[in-house]
Design a protein around this motif. Structure first.
Motif, PDB file in Angstrom:
ATOM      1  N   ASP A   1      -1.819  -2.859  22.160  1.00 24.43           N
ATOM      2  CA  ASP A   1      -2.557  -3.277  22.998  1.00 24.43           C
ATOM      3  C   ASP A   1      -3.145  -4.736  22.342  1.00 24.43           C
ATOM      4  OD1 ASP A   1      -4.619  -3.712  24.908  1.00 24.43           O
ATOM      5  OD2 ASP A   1      -5.519  -1.758  24.454  1.00 24.43           O
ATOM      6  N   GLU A   2      -2.433  -5.598  22.852  1.00 21.40           N
ATOM      7  CA  GLU A   2      -2.884  -7.064  22.661  1.00 21.40           C
ATOM      8  C   GLU A   2      -4.406  -7.724  22.883  1.00 21.40           C
ATOM      9  OE1 GLU A   2      -0.331 -10.307  23.391  1.00 21.40           O
ATOM     10  OE2 GLU A   2       1.425  -8.895  23.758  1.00 21.40           O
ATOM     11  N   GLN A   3      -5.008  -6.776  23.841  1.00 24.27           N
ATOM     12  CA  GLN A   3      -6.384  -7.036  24.443  1.00 24.27           C
ATOM     13  C   GLN A   3      -7.322  -6.436  23.266  1.00 24.27           C
ATOM     14  OE1 GLN A   3      -6.841  -9.495  26.653  1.00 24.27           O
ATOM     15  NE2 GLN A   3      -4.707  -9.348  26.602  1.00 24.27           N
ATOM     16  N   GLN A   4      -6.848  -5.762  22.488  1.00 25.01           N
ATOM     17  CA  GLN A   4      -7.672  -4.902  21.375  1.00 25.01           C
ATOM     18  C   GLN A   4      -7.404  -5.381  19.839  1.00 25.01           C
ATOM     19  OE1 GLN A   4     -10.322  -3.203  22.414  1.00 25.01           O
ATOM     20  NE2 GLN A   4      -9.793  -3.581  24.402  1.00 25.01           N
ATOM     21  N   LEU A   5      -6.766  -6.381  19.831  1.00 24.04           N
ATOM     22  CA  LEU A   5      -6.523  -7.081  18.517  1.00 24.04           C
ATOM     23  C   LEU A   5      -7.656  -7.196  17.762  1.00 24.04           C
ATOM     24  CD1 LEU A   5      -3.586  -7.772  17.222  1.00 24.04           C
ATOM     25  CD2 LEU A   5      -4.286 -10.243  17.879  1.00 24.04           C
ATOM     26  N   GLN A   6      -7.394  -6.908  16.406  1.00 26.44           N
ATOM     27  CA  GLN A   6      -8.787  -6.919  15.287  1.00 26.44           C
ATOM     28  C   GLN A   6      -8.273  -7.270  14.389  1.00 26.44           C
ATOM     29  OE1 GLN A   6     -11.790  -3.699  15.559  1.00 26.44           O
ATOM     30  NE2 GLN A   6     -10.722  -2.816  17.298  1.00 26.44           N
ATOM     31  N   ALA A   7      -9.213  -8.136  13.554  1.00 30.78           N
ATOM     32  CA  ALA A   7      -8.903  -8.721  12.043  1.00 30.78           C
ATOM     33  C   ALA A   7     -10.239  -8.226  11.122  1.00 30.78           C
ATOM     34  CB  ALA A   7      -8.773 -10.238  12.129  1.00 30.78           C
ATOM     35  N   PHE A   8      -9.739  -7.865  10.213  1.00 33.86           N
ATOM     36  CA  PHE A   8     -10.493  -7.327   8.893  1.00 33.86           C
ATOM     37  C   PHE A   8     -10.371  -8.191   7.848  1.00 33.86           C
ATOM     38  CE2 PHE A   8      -9.998  -3.880  11.789  1.00 33.86           C
ATOM     39  CZ  PHE A   8     -11.169  -3.555  12.204  1.00 33.86           C
ATOM     40  N   ILE A   9     -11.246  -8.322   6.873  1.00 35.17           N
ATOM     41  CA  ILE A   9     -11.224  -8.829   5.418  1.00 35.17           C
ATOM     42  C   ILE A   9     -11.664  -7.698   4.454  1.00 35.17           C
ATOM     43  CG2 ILE A   9     -13.202 -10.269   5.338  1.00 35.17           C
ATOM     44  CD1 ILE A   9     -11.772 -12.177   3.656  1.00 35.17           C
ATOM     45  N   SER A  10     -10.625  -7.397   3.458  1.00 33.88           N
ATOM     46  CA  SER A  10     -10.886  -6.418   2.217  1.00 33.88           C
ATOM     47  C   SER A  10     -11.739  -7.456   1.491  1.00 33.88           C
ATOM     48  CB  SER A  10      -9.717  -6.214   1.502  1.00 33.88           C
ATOM     49  OG  SER A  10     -10.044  -5.486   0.392  1.00 33.88           O
ATOM     50  N   ASN A  11     -12.764  -6.764   0.618  1.00 32.35           N
ATOM     51  CA  ASN A  11     -13.587  -7.626  -0.335  1.00 32.35           C
ATOM     52  C   ASN A  11     -12.772  -7.831  -1.730  1.00 32.35           C
ATOM     53  OD1 ASN A  11     -13.846  -5.124  -1.614  1.00 32.35           O
ATOM     54  ND2 ASN A  11     -16.050  -4.593  -1.012  1.00 32.35           N
ATOM     55  N   GLY A  12     -11.764  -7.242  -1.663  1.00 34.09           N
ATOM     56  CA  GLY A  12     -10.825  -7.158  -2.752  1.00 34.09           C
ATOM     57  C   GLY A  12     -11.034  -6.050  -3.761  1.00 34.09           C
ATOM     58  N   GLN A  13     -12.017  -5.219  -3.317  1.00 35.61           N
ATOM     59  CA  GLN A  13     -11.984  -3.897  -4.229  1.00 35.61           C
ATOM     60  C   GLN A  13     -11.817  -2.747  -3.194  1.00 35.61           C
ATOM     61  OE1 GLN A  13     -16.205  -4.636  -5.061  1.00 35.61           O
ATOM     62  NE2 GLN A  13     -15.510  -6.256  -6.929  1.00 35.61           N
ATOM     63  N   GLN A  14     -11.077  -3.008  -2.160  1.00 38.60           N
ATOM     64  CA  GLN A  14     -10.929  -2.126  -1.008  1.00 38.60           C
ATOM     65  C   GLN A  14      -9.335  -2.317  -0.856  1.00 38.60           C
ATOM     66  OE1 GLN A  14     -13.254  -4.168   1.799  1.00 38.60           O
ATOM     67  NE2 GLN A  14     -14.313  -2.177   2.257  1.00 38.60           N
ATOM     68  N   GLY A  15      -8.826  -1.076  -0.657  1.00 40.77           N
ATOM     69  CA  GLY A  15      -7.316  -1.251  -0.221  1.00 40.77           C
ATOM     70  C   GLY A  15      -7.484  -0.554   1.261  1.00 40.77           C
TER      71      GLY A  15
END
Length: 177
Positions: A108-122
């Motif tokens: 669903d391209e309309q629901q594309l999301q982006a996140f960033i890990s803080n480096g201490q998260q997998g």
């Protein structure tokens, strides 16, 4: 076609839950083991796999190039027969781009999301979740990857209908523990 912007946001278990699990010890209970010398944060994520003659494997992915923000994504992939986990080995930040299925064959391209890990998260992508391949902000960084090893075509690729630009309002920062 004009590209659409997707804003990167912090990675939290609640925001990432539709796509998988965040692997982190912050806010989790532990079991003291080894005569109290070690804290075990038990089963923070469980691997998923299906298909015959399949096993859970552990690999190291060595990233060669850094990505700078903003950047474009033009494709996503998914693994229909197993989950896939990425754990940064040098506490490096990385970006996760995901989408839920629109139907059985495409995201669903309309629901594309982006996140960033803080480096201490997998993270663990649930089986079948559409995601972009590994995106790191640092060259020459290593990730422990836990995924399905076995027969069958376990990587579907989908070329998006248009490019999407991944942006960030604030510079990514590592949060202290």
């Amino acid at each position: 076609m004009h590209e659409q912007d997707i804003e990167i946001r912090p990675l939290t278990q609640d925001s990432f839950a539709p796509f998988g699990e965040v692997i982190e010890k912050r806010g989790k209970d532990f079991i003291p083991i080894n005569q109290g010398l070690t804290e075990r944060y038990h089963a923070l994520s469980l691997a998923q796999l299906s298909g015959e003659q399949a096993a859970v494997g552990m690999s190291i992915f060595h990233n060669l190039f850094a990505t700078t923000v903003p950047f474009q994504v033009e494709m996503l992939e998914r693994h229909p027969y197993g989950s896939q986990s990425f754990i940064p080995l040098q506490q490096q930040q990385f970006i996760i781009v995901v989408a839920l299925p629109f139907d059985p064959t495409r995201p669903d391209e309309q629901q594309l999301q982006a996140f960033i890990s803080n480096g201490q998260q997998g993270i663990t992508y649930h089986q079948g979740v559409w995601h972009h391949p590994l995106i790191t902000l640092e060259a020459h960084s290593d990730f422990l990857v836990v995924d399905r090893i076995g027969g069958g075509a376990n990587c579907d690729v989908y070329h998006l209908s248009q490019p999407y630009r991944i942006t960030a309002t604030l510079a990514p920062q590592v949060e202290p523990l």
